[in-house]
Design an enzyme around this catalytic site. Structure first.
Site, PDB file in Angstrom:
ATOM      1  N   SER A  27     -15.648 -21.650 -47.432  1.00  0.00           N
ATOM      2  CA  SER A  27     -14.787 -20.622 -46.843  1.00  0.00           C
ATOM      3  C   SER A  27     -15.045 -20.474 -45.349  1.00  0.00           C
ATOM      4  O   SER A  27     -16.098 -20.866 -44.839  1.00  0.00           O
ATOM      5  CB  SER A  27     -15.034 -19.274 -47.508  1.00  0.00           C
ATOM      6  OG  SER A  27     -14.766 -19.352 -48.880  1.00  0.00           O
TER       7      SER A  27
HETATM    8  N1  SAH Z   1     -18.459 -19.726 -51.685  1.00  0.00           N
HETATM    9  C1  SAH Z   1     -18.288 -21.154 -51.552  1.00  0.00           C
HETATM   10  C2  SAH Z   1     -16.838 -21.536 -51.713  1.00  0.00           C
HETATM   11  C3  SAH Z   1     -16.653 -22.274 -52.920  1.00  0.00           C
HETATM   12  S1  SAH Z   1     -15.011 -22.836 -53.261  1.00  0.00           S
HETATM   13  C4  SAH Z   1     -18.826 -21.641 -50.247  1.00  0.00           C
HETATM   14  O1  SAH Z   1     -19.147 -20.807 -49.393  1.00  0.00           O
HETATM   15  O2  SAH Z   1     -18.959 -22.851 -50.074  1.00  0.00           O
HETATM   16  C5  SAH Z   1     -14.942 -22.290 -54.940  1.00  0.00           C
HETATM   17  C6  SAH Z   1     -15.912 -22.935 -55.883  1.00  0.00           C
HETATM   18  O3  SAH Z   1     -15.688 -22.346 -57.160  1.00  0.00           O
HETATM   19  C7  SAH Z   1     -15.736 -24.429 -56.052  1.00  0.00           C
HETATM   20  O4  SAH Z   1     -16.934 -25.073 -55.782  1.00  0.00           O
HETATM   21  C8  SAH Z   1     -15.330 -24.566 -57.518  1.00  0.00           C
HETATM   22  O5  SAH Z   1     -15.824 -25.744 -58.124  1.00  0.00           O
HETATM   23  C9  SAH Z   1     -15.922 -23.333 -58.136  1.00  0.00           C
HETATM   24  N2  SAH Z   1     -15.330 -22.879 -59.391  1.00  0.00           N
HETATM   25  C10 SAH Z   1     -14.019 -22.820 -59.739  1.00  0.00           C
HETATM   26  N3  SAH Z   1     -13.873 -22.336 -60.974  1.00  0.00           N
HETATM   27  C11 SAH Z   1     -15.128 -22.061 -61.440  1.00  0.00           C
HETATM   28  C12 SAH Z   1     -15.641 -21.543 -62.669  1.00  0.00           C
HETATM   29  N4  SAH Z   1     -14.847 -21.191 -63.682  1.00  0.00           N
HETATM   30  N5  SAH Z   1     -16.979 -21.421 -62.792  1.00  0.00           N
HETATM   31  C13 SAH Z   1     -17.814 -21.777 -61.787  1.00  0.00           C
HETATM   32  N6  SAH Z   1     -17.380 -22.267 -60.597  1.00  0.00           N
HETATM   33  C14 SAH Z   1     -16.058 -22.414 -60.428  1.00  0.00           C
END
Ligand code: SAH
Length: 194
Positions: free
Chosen positions: A42
């Site tokens: 993000s």
């Molecule tokens: N906060 C993170 C952003 C991650 S993007 C950062 O700062 O880098 C969102 C993430 O959520 C992705 O890595 C994706 O694989 C994960 N995600 C999506 N659905 C999910 C679920 N049901 N359980 C766990 N992770 C999930």
């Protein structure tokens, strides 16, 4: 004041540490960037805003859904007592673990799996943060929130969500406040997009 502490932390944390591909050189821009597996890190302004909305202190136990690069996780580990973070993609979780342990954090527990169901074992949580966009607020997450707890979650359509602040009062009543439009990758899993 916590707000200033969060900005200071942001200024001292190299976001480039959380990116290991050709986008690393853009780490200092306030933009979401690809981290592989069709996922993104993000933009810092949003990470700062979500961290502020959580109103953390060292007594807080926090559940995070979507570890991703681990960048948001670092903010949580810095300002909360204990962090439980779930990521569905094992490779991303593994890299995040390495980065965060290199930074010295010892108050984070990692799990690979479907975070839309929460993490029952360690519940209830003082705070929950979801960093992927859900269609609706998963009921399981609301259940795992403590009385008096707060959750930040983007919810809405696949292309555009609203950032919601969900507050569970001492009687278990739920109040939801919208903080404006945001765009996240999809929350997958049982209570996400299938
Ligand atoms: N906060 C993170 C952003 C991650 S993007 C950062 O700062 O880098 C969102 C993430 O959520 C992705 O890595 C994706 O694989 C994960 N995600 C999506 N659905 C999910 C679920 N049901 N359980 C766990 N992770 C999930």
């Amino acid at each position: 004041m916590l707000q200033n502490d969060i900005y200071e932390f942001y200024r001292n944390l190299d976001r480039g540490l959380f990116i290991d591909n050709e986008y690393k050189k853009y780490a200092h821009y306030d933009q979401a960037l690809p981290i592989g597996f069709e996922q993104t890190i993000s933009q810092p302004s949003l990470v700062i805003e979500m961290t502020m909305m959580l109103d953390l202190n060292k007594r807080c136990r926090v559940l995070e859904i979507g570890t991703g690069s681990g960048y948001q996780t670092a903010f949580l580990a810095q300002f909360a007592g204990e962090v439980f973070t779930i990521e569905r993609i094992a490779e991303l979780s593994k890299k995040a673990q390495k980065r965060l342990s290199k930074l010295g954090y010892k108050n984070i527990k990692f799990k690979v799996g479907d975070g839309s169901k929460g993490w029952e074992e360690h519940s209830p949580y003082d705070r929950i943060i979801v960093t992927a966009g859900a269609g609706n607020i998963p009921g399981e997450l609301v259940n795992q929130l403590k009385l008096g707890g707060k959750m930040v979650i983007p919810a809405g359509k696949e292309e555009l969500q609203e950032l919601l602040l969900v507050i569970k009062d001492e009687n278990g009543n739920i109040k939801t406040e919208s903080l404006g439009p945001v765009r996240f990758v999809e929350l997958k899993g049982k209570y996400g997009w299938h």
